[in-house]
Design an enzyme around this catalytic site. Structure first.
Site, PDB file in Angstrom:
ATOM      1  CB  THR A  12      43.951  51.870  40.232  1.00 57.08           C
ATOM      2  OG1 THR A  12      42.732  52.144  40.890  1.00 57.08           O
ATOM      3  CG2 THR A  12      44.865  51.092  41.143  1.00 57.08           C
ATOM      4  CB  ILE A 133      53.277  37.952  36.840  1.00 59.29           C
ATOM      5  CG1 ILE A 133      52.697  37.880  38.242  1.00 59.29           C
ATOM      6  CG2 ILE A 133      54.112  36.726  36.524  1.00 59.29           C
ATOM      7  CD1 ILE A 133      51.673  36.753  38.427  1.00 59.29           C
ATOM      8  N   GLY A 184      42.143  48.744  45.320  1.00 59.17           N
ATOM      9  CA  GLY A 184      42.426  49.005  43.899  1.00 59.17           C
ATOM     10  C   GLY A 184      42.627  47.739  43.084  1.00 59.17           C
ATOM     11  CE  LYS A 202      43.459  40.043  34.285  1.00 59.22           C
ATOM     12  NZ  LYS A 202      43.271  40.087  35.741  1.00 59.22           N
ATOM     13  N   GLY A 303      46.539  45.699  41.273  1.00 59.48           N
ATOM     14  CA  GLY A 303      46.929  46.827  42.125  1.00 59.48           C
ATOM     15  C   GLY A 303      47.781  47.817  41.353  1.00 59.48           C
TER      16      GLY A 303
HETATM   17  N1  HSE Z   1      40.568  43.287  38.464  1.00 55.55           N
HETATM   18  C1  HSE Z   1      41.766  42.649  38.034  1.00 55.55           C
HETATM   19  C2  HSE Z   1      42.113  41.546  39.012  1.00 55.55           C
HETATM   20  C3  HSE Z   1      42.860  43.671  37.931  1.00 55.55           C
HETATM   21  O1  HSE Z   1      41.575  41.563  40.126  1.00 55.55           O
HETATM   22  O2  HSE Z   1      42.908  40.674  38.697  1.00 55.55           O
HETATM   23  C4  HSE Z   1      44.142  43.171  37.299  1.00 55.55           C
HETATM   24  O3  HSE Z   1      43.961  42.808  35.970  1.00 55.55           O
END
Ligand code: HSE
Length: 329
Positions: A12, A133, A184, A202, A303
């Site tokens: 993706t 972002i 995606g 994260k 995405g």
């Molecule tokens: N799978 C992650 C989400 C993708 O849905 O935030 C982006 O890091």
């Protein structure tokens, strides 16, 4: 002077990145100095949205990180291995690296950044947190004057999309998850999204930048949204709350000293709070610092296009840095 990119992965985000690089018209002028040299994929036979010349493609991923013509390796494979080893090999060969791999950075960030420091190359990762972002560069640079007090927010697009759809349309969990996968947004194994693991990766990355030092990924408390039902969402709404999966890193005091709390869990957010109205795939990150006060970063959090936008911003940063180095007398 041209810069050659070796792309690892054409899923993706890899496809979104290639599409931007192949169509630079109307974007930043430095993009015309960037060329996709080779693309490494796991399988050549897979049907793809983007057809690239066969001569450009290889399943020999190592040949990308060792190719002497490649200046910038862009790792978009996802997963821990072979991504980690390939990043380390690329660094060893003196390549600049761009990655959106939050799982690798949250666990092996120390190893990767010390290797890069030793060789004198950059590893940039704007696409790893918050999709499109811009939050990594602002945290590293623009907010550098502040003593950060907390970083918290919605950092997983898939779960925010699921919670929003369940709340707005009453759609069942499995059906909305399938939609998020088709769009995606979800990871190859959506367990990482649903169980909060992606959000924990994260917040580990954001906390390491905001507060300095090493965040032990395995020590982050993590609960996903599997146990949140449509009934919970409805009751919460009646009481004036939205249910959001929040990732939180904040300073706290413990035994007279300072500690850092890092955690991920579903949270009742008062409906007048800015995070309560962040819906769908969007992410929002609130950073509180001294003396600035609070700022909020908001936008599409997952995405192809959104994450590719962040990845290409890293490539552009590298091109301007490398260009400036090349121009030095
Ligand atoms: N799978 C992650 C989400 C993708 O849905 O935030 C982006 O890091």
């Amino acid at each position: 002077m041209g810069f050659k990119v070796g792309l690892l992965g054409l899923g993706t985000v890899g496809t979104g990145t290639a599409q931007i690089l192949l169509n630079p018209a109307g974007r930043h002028p430095l993009l015309s100095a960037v060329e996709i040299h080779r693309v490494g994929v796991r399988s050549l036979g897979k049907p793809r949205q983007l057809q690239l010349p066969a001569s450009m493609m290889t399943t020999n991923l190592e040949s990308i990180v060792t190719d002497p013509d490649i200046d910038i390796v862009v790792e978009l494979l996802g997963g821990l291995e072979p991504a980690r080893s390939l990043i380390l090999q690329a660094i060893k060969r003196g390549k600049q690296v761009v990655t959106a791999n939050k799982a690798v950075l949250a666990r092996y960030g120390d190893e990767i950044f010390s290797a890069a420091h030793g060789v004198g190359v950059y590893v940039l990762f704007e696409g790893a947190v918050g999709g499109g972002i811009p939050v990594i560069q602002p945290l590293k640079q623009s907010l550098g004057a502040n003593r950060i007090i907390s970083v918290l927010g919605i950092v997983n697009g898939t779960t925010n999309y699921i919670l929003t759809e369940m709340s707005a349309k009453g759609t069942g969990f499995d059906e909305v998850l399938a939609q998020a996968q088709a769009l995606g947004y979800a990871e190859a194994d959506p367990t990482a999204d649903v169980d909060g693991l992606d959000a924990a990766d994260k917040i580990a990355i954001l906390a390491a930048i905001a507060f300095g030092g090493r965040i032990k990924r395995e020590e982050i408390f993590c609960e996903g949204i599997r146990r949140v039902s449509a009934a919970d969402i409805n009751y919460a709404a009646k009481l004036g709350f939205a249910i959001k999966l929040l990732a939180i890193a904040q300073r706290s005091s413990r035994n007279g000293g300072e500690a850092l709390q890092v955690r991920v869990h579903p949270t009742l957010v008062p409906s007048n709070h800015p995070l309560a109205s962040i819906n769908g795939v969007c992410n929002a990150i609130l950073v509180a610092g001294d003396p600035l006060g609070q700022v909020m970063f908001f936008g599409p959090g997952a995405g192809a296009g959104a994450t590719a936008s962040a990845v290409v911003s890293d490539i552009l940063n590298l091109v301007s840095l490398l260009g400036a180095i090349a121009l030095k007398p």
